[in-house]
Scaffold this active site. Structure first.
Site: not given
Length: 216
Positions: A43, A122
């Site tokens: 990600s 993230k």
């Protein structure tokens, strides 16, 4: 018990005490100060690639400081990662945490040893009180387009059919997204991450050596 045996028992117990103290100190350092980790998710590609090794700064667990926009953080994965538009809490867009972790030893195993615990990595995009809106492939903070120099050219930020693409970040929470916007399960889908679920801020990358250093 003769003197020689007593001496041996005492020596063994001293070693046991030393080992126990060393293990406790190691766990405290790992939980509150810092620890290495391996990137296991795509990600954050290409900023972070699978297999790269990082050092995490976990002092936010002591300082309770809110990370800055642009910081790369790790946090406990929510119990529900794909919230539908019908399920979404518009007035309180906070990620759901309903893991069934009961008992002292179970909590120690899960939170301290981190066995059976999933974490995400993230980038912090929105801070408490800010209006985050994703529209026409771009991110807007309080009505102004967010300049994201860390993204690859021509990256489009879509909704990914997420329920949280136009919201005000609640107090004590952050809105996070992966740099690989098309392949990231993040706040667009599960909502904002509470500060108490944040685990660390990425300090630097130490492997491979050709990309050693601070991660931007």
């Amino acid at each position: 018990m003769d003197y020689e045996n007593k001496f041996k028992v005492k020596e063994i117990m001293e070693w046991v005490y030393c080992i126990v103290i060393a293990v406790v100190l190691a766990l405290l350092v790992r939980y509150f100060i810092g620890t290495p980790t391996i990137v296991q998710q795509p990600s954050m590609w290409p900023t972070l690639k699978e297999g790269q090794r990082l050092i995490l700064n976990r002092t936010i667990r002591i300082s309770h400081a809110m990370p800055k926009r642009g910081d790369i953080v790790t946090f406990e994965a929510p119990s529900k990662v794909n919230v539908t538009s019908i399920e979404a809490e518009r007035e309180n867009p906070v990620a759901e945490y309903k893991h069934n972790i009961n008992g002292i030893f179970t909590k120690f195993r899960y939170y301290v040893l981190e066995l059976g615990k999933d974490s995400y990595i993230k980038r912090v995009i929105g801070l408490p009180g800010e209006h985050v809106k994703i529209e026409e492939g771009k991110v807007y903070i309080n009505g102004e387009e967010l300049q994201e120099d860390y993204l690859q050219p021509n990256v489009v930020t879509g909704s990914l059919n997420g329920a949280y693409t136009d919201l005000v970040v609640p107090e004590g929470c952050v809105f996070v997204m992966g740099d690989n916007r098309a392949e990231s399960t993040d706040s667009r889908r599960f909502g904002c991450v509470p500060q108490e679920k944040l685990e660390s801020i990425v300090l630097f990358r130490f492997w491979p050596f050709d990309v050693f250093g601070k991660v931007n």
